[in-house]
Design an enzyme around this catalytic site. Structure first.
Site, mmCIF file in Angstrom:
data_model
loop_
_atom_site.group_PDB
_atom_site.id
_atom_site.type_symbol
_atom_site.label_atom_id
_atom_site.label_comp_id
_atom_site.label_asym_id
_atom_site.label_seq_id
_atom_site.Cartn_x
_atom_site.Cartn_y
_atom_site.Cartn_z
ATOM 1 N N SER A 139 48.010 35.819 44.339
ATOM 2 C CA SER A 139 48.044 34.981 45.677
ATOM 3 C C SER A 139 46.902 34.475 45.912
ATOM 4 O O SER A 139 46.430 33.590 46.727
ATOM 5 C CB SER A 139 48.327 36.116 46.765
ATOM 6 O OG SER A 139 47.370 37.147 46.763
ATOM 7 N N SER B 103 46.992 39.729 41.872
ATOM 8 C CA SER B 103 46.875 38.454 42.618
ATOM 9 C C SER B 103 45.504 38.014 42.209
ATOM 10 O O SER B 103 45.152 36.949 42.914
ATOM 11 C CB SER B 103 46.925 38.771 44.213
ATOM 12 O OG SER B 103 48.275 38.753 44.523
ATOM 13 N N LYS C 122 38.684 34.680 50.529
ATOM 14 C CA LYS C 122 40.017 34.708 50.679
ATOM 15 C C LYS C 122 40.477 34.772 52.348
ATOM 16 O O LYS C 122 39.938 35.611 52.793
ATOM 17 C CB LYS C 122 40.804 35.729 49.803
ATOM 18 C CG LYS C 122 42.236 35.353 49.675
ATOM 19 C CD LYS C 122 42.772 36.479 48.493
ATOM 20 C CE LYS C 122 44.149 36.746 48.241
ATOM 21 N NZ LYS C 122 44.802 37.403 47.539
#
Lengths: 475, 481
Positions: free
Chosen positions: B140, B164, B65
């Site tokens: 996210s 997330s 990420k």
């Protein structure tokens, strides 16, 4: 107008000693090269986290204990949020909820009188970066960012610049005794905020408080207080006391005045909250006890002891306790059973003089208390004169030898019988001079002494020689 | 590349494929997925193969990420404020995987700094759901979920502050796991809300999640909240035996009668959920219903908003463009900071900063921030009390499958709000929490979540592992509708 008294509170920031910074692994040291002592955290690179330096906590606890504060049951930190170019994270990690010490009280000496000073709190935090302003640019140096800082906040309990200055000097000495900081104002290690208000002598109601920020020297603190008292008193005298607002000012070194910065209503809301990246750390009683035991006797306690129990003068005691290493040297002498006053005299007149002359430190001084003891016992045995002792003192240091190495060469002739025989022989050879002397030429006494010295190659004990000569010549 | 870590390891060890081929395939797939779903910020075309060792992840490609700091590789947090930021240090968990020989092939897109649950706010544009491009991945960790589901590699790192990792995993039909707070070091993870932030992993099987986490975990002297987990061995804990384990679900969330206008999707979602419960019972677990004060459950999302926004406001105060990120040309330093932040942050984030700032103000702190912290404590205490009786909490994830981009989120009633937000309990308490796929509605995957007490990760994973074995969704790759 009634007589006015000043009410003063101090906030004193002092950089602490440690190998690394308070929350990062960068070196905690001053450097001329900008941005040379930095870790990613000191510049707030994304993802970096604070790690508490235990040594800094230890130092802060030493101070907390020495100021007779109470310690929290666990250690925690808060964030103080504000934007400023010298604050890379956009917040400072400090202690708001649970300072490392609260409600302390210490005694300080002001003009030979003892007064109490109350400590609101003492807390551990991090320093900001430093800004170097040029004509049209400003450089940011992150070397100072994250340097451990201890902030000490007094209650508004001081009443004059003398008290304020004495307090700061007292604290500086404590920090040095504890070896937690060099507390050097010249290196910018100490910065003060000064709160001043005035009130009628018989009043109980505090006047309007004015805070003066960033005063960086002891003389600056005294001047700030002077200036503010004068400014506030004048306004009050002129019936314009309501013009004094609760405000923040700053000390301007050049004009030696204080200048308005902001009013109370414009005060920054720091939006404090608990620092989530540092878990609570219990301060166990055993650790606190251990630290307590490691704290040395501080200067005022030592001074009182030297005056009361050892009989030193205030003046001598003050000189001895000014520097912990000197006081430690003195106490080492006492442990070796050297007479207190004699060692005090030697330290003050000879040793400190020598150290000053050659800019040496007493800590690694060649002439140890043990050597001082050797020297003083020779003096007491009358094997050397005090003049010789001073010379031997220097010789021992310069040649890195022992006292005894110089005693052999200088052994005084102090044997009374032996000296008696020598003197009788001299007198027998100087019959004429004896008669002259007896007729009144008393200055011939020195001639006899000289003869004895000549005969003994200067080794005759002068006191004993004079004593024997006196007896013989009387008869 | 559709295979599991152990399968790929076997192929590599037996030289059926080379690591070079594996990386090339993963990079090729990355470009395809980027083209179709916009999942990445950076594709590391120069990724180098590493030595194949005993480590199961050696030679295996993975994604990270883009809110993890990676040395020498652009790390943006999917924000314009860091659009040119190349860090000079690597996050601890990434470093551990690299040291084990895993090969980072891309940096995945996220809602700006993790602050969002839709995957629509990265500075590179929205990430599309690989099962249906008209739908979101949730966020996210949208890019990571999308890439793992699309078969770019067997695992990718995510981060989880509210849900997330676990919600995007459900929407993409894969596994999302965040271990107990502090088991994985956060050093190098760009902070959103430090007390709620967790590192974690997205995979296609519970076993892979265990393998990767076993490598990443451990006390880190850069993160004071990390702890020694050397006694925990997640992979070894997956026995498939959960006889006698006691699980509970929350009545107020799981009783369909609570939802007055329940549509067919919601009904189907609960049917799937209940079926999973039946499977667990067949495995010898017992499942009970527990009731929790509805007001406490309703408070979850507000508590989350207050606490996360407050911490975020402070955490992101370092983003001024002075030291890193695009520096503004404004004439003085305060104008520079202002311009950088005004131009750099999306409106959503600015809104959150304003909320965070507001709740921290002196005059509001007691009423909002401190009360939120108190309610968080009450919720956590309640859960810990229940975890004394039970091994784990089991709940459906969200109110159904991935939402459409144009769906109006405001039509959700109060109760579905709880259903959408309950995963935040896992962040309040730092509880280990895992989501696995447990069925389909209209060819779109849905997920189920298992959450346990702190430090009980082995147990939580073993329950998920056991359930996974009884269902056909392990290792599934997204197929567009």
């Amino acid at each position: 107008m009634k007589k006015q008294i000043a009410v003063i509170g101090l906030e004193m920031h002092c950089e602490l000693k440690s190998n690394s910074k308070v929350f990062s692994s960068a070196k905690n040291a001053y450097s001329e090269i900008p941005n040379s002592n930095i870790a990613p955290l000191d510049m707030a690179f994304p993802g970096t986290l604070p790690v508490v330096n235990k040594k800094c906590v230890l130092n802060a606890l030493k101070v907390s204990l020495s100021l007779n504060c109470s310690q929290p049951d666990y250690l925690m930190f808060d964030r103080k949020n504000y934007y400023y170019p010298d604050l890379p994270k956009g917040y400072q990690i400090t202690q708001m909820t649970k300072p490392i010490g609260i409600n302390g009280c210490i005694e300080i000496e002001v003009n030979d009188k003892l007064i109490p000073v109350y400590i609101h709190d003492v807390h551990l935090e991090e320093d900001s970066a430093s800004l170097d302003h040029f004509f049209d640019t400003t450089n940011i140096d992150y070397n100072r960012s994250g340097v451990p800082l201890l902030e000490l906040v007094t209650e508004p309990c001081l009443h004059s610049k003398e008290e304020a200055q004495a307090f700061l000097e007292h604290i500086i000495r404590i920090y040095r005794y504890l070896d937690v900081s060099d507390a050097d104002t010249k290196k910018g290690q100490i910065r003060c905020d000064v709160n001043v208000s005035i009130m009628d002598e018989d009043s109980r109601e505090l006047g309007t408080k004015v805070e003066v920020k960033n005063v960086n020297s002891l003389s600056g603190v005294a001047k700030t207080i002077d200036y503010e008292i004068r400014r506030q008193t004048t306004l009050k005298e002129e019936g314009r006391y309501d013009e004094i607002k609760q405000e923040t000012r700053r000390w301007d070194e050049e004009s030696e005045t204080t200048i308005h910065m902001r009013n109370k209503v414009d005060e920054v809301d720091y939006k404090y909250f608990i620092e989530p990246n540092i878990p609570r750390y219990p301060l166990k009683e055993e650790w606190i006890e251990e630290i307590k035991k490691s704290i040395p006797r501080l200067h005022l306690e030592r001074k009182k002891d030297y005056i009361k129990n050892i009989g030193l003068s205030n003046y001598d005691a003050e000189i001895l306790v000014k520097d912990k290493s000197v006081s430690d040297y003195f106490e080492e002498c006492l442990k070796l059973d050297i007479d207190a006053k004699t060692s005090a005299n030697w330290i003050i007149t000879q040793i400190l003089g020598y150290l000053n002359k050659y800019n040496l430190s007493i800590t690694d001084f060649y002439f140890t208390p043990k050597r001082l003891k050797d020297l003083i016992s020779e003096l007491e045995k009358n094997t050397i004169s005090s003049k010789q002792a001073k010379e031997i003192f220097k010789e021992v240091i310069e040649q890195e030898k022992e006292v005894k190495d110089f005693i052999k060469k200088n052994t005084q002739l102090s044997n009374e019988d032996e000296l008696n025989n020598i003197i009788e022989e001299i007198l027998a050879n100087n019959v004429e001079q004896i008669e002259e002397y007896k007729k009144g030429r008393t200055n011939l006494f020195d001639y006899f002494v000289g003869q004895v010295m000549k005969n003994t190659k200067g080794k005759a004990n002068p006191v004993l020689t004079k004593k024997i000569l006196n007896e013989k010549l009387k008869g | 590349m559709n295979k599991s870590i152990t399968e790929l390891h076997e192929l590599l060890v037996n030289k059926k494929i080379t690591d070079k081929e594996l990386i090339e395939e993963s990079l090729k797939k990355s470009h395809e997925v980027e083209e179709k779903y916009n999942a990445f910020v950076t594709i590391c075309d120069d990724a180098k193969e590493s030595e194949i060792t005993d480590s199961l992840v050696s030679g295996i490609p993975f994604g990270v990420k883009d809110n993890y700091s990676t040395k020498g590789i652009l790390s943006t947090g999917s924000s314009n404020t860091l659009k040119n930021y190349i860090p000079f240090y690597t996050a601890t968990v990434v470093e551990k995987l690299l040291n084990a020989g895993a090969v980072m092939v891309n940096k995945t897109a996220l809602d700006e700094f993790g602050m969002g649950g839709t995957g629509t706010t990265p500075h590179t544009g929205p990430v599309l759901n690989p099962w249906d491009k008209t739908r979101m991945c949730a966020g996210s960790s949208a890019g990571s979920a999308c890439a793992v589901a699309s078969g770019v590699y067997p695992f990718a790192l995510g981060s989880d502050t509210g849900d997330s990792i676990r919600k995007p995993a459900a929407y993409c039909g894969i596994v999302g796991y965040k271990p107990t707070y502090g088991m994985l070091s956060r050093y190098g993870l760009f902070p959103f809300a430090s007390s709620l932030d967790h590192c974690g992993v997205l995979t296609r099987s519970v076993l892979d999640a265990a393998i990767v986490t076993d490598i990443m975990k451990g006390q880190d002297n850069h993160d004071m909240t990390s702890w020694d987990s050397s006694h925990i061995h997640l992979k070894d804990a997956l026995t498939g035996n959960i006889k006698g384990k006691k699980l509970f679900y929350i009545k107020e969330i799981c009783d369909i009668k609570n939802y007055k206008d329940a549509n067919s999707t919601l009904k189907e979602h609960f049917k799937i959920f209940n079926h999973s419960l039946e499977l667990l019972k067949e495995s010898g677990a017992t499942i009970q219903e527990e009731s929790i004060d509805i007001d406490l459950l309703k408070a979850i999302s507000s508590v989350y908003v207050v606490l996360s926004c407050a911490e975020a406001t402070s955490n992101m105060s370092n983003l001024t463009g002075i030291i890193f990120g695009p520096r503004s040309d404004a004439k003085n330093v305060f104008e520079m900071m202002k311009e950088h932040r005004t131009l750099g942050f999306s409106p959503l984030i600015k809104r959150r900063f304003i909320i965070g700032s507001y709740v921290l103000q002196k005059e509001n702190q007691e009423r909002y921030f401190k009360n939120a912290a108190r309610v968080r404590r009450i919720i956590v205490d309640k859960m810990k009390e229940l975890f004394k009786k039970y091994d784990a909490l089991i709940l459906p994830v969200s109110s159904g499958p991935a939402k459409k981009f144009d769906e109006d989120l405001d039509i959700l009633d109060e109760n579905t709000n709880i259903l959408e937000e309950h995963l935040q309990i896992g962040n309040f308490g730092g509880f280990p929490s895992i989501t696995i796929p447990n069925g389909f509605i209209d060819n779109l995957p849905v997920g189920i979540n298992i959450t346990g007490n702190c430090f009980d990760d082995e147990n939580v994973l073993n329950i998920a592992y056991t359930l996974e074995k009884m269902m056909p969704y392990k290792g599934q790759i997204a197929k567009e509708k």
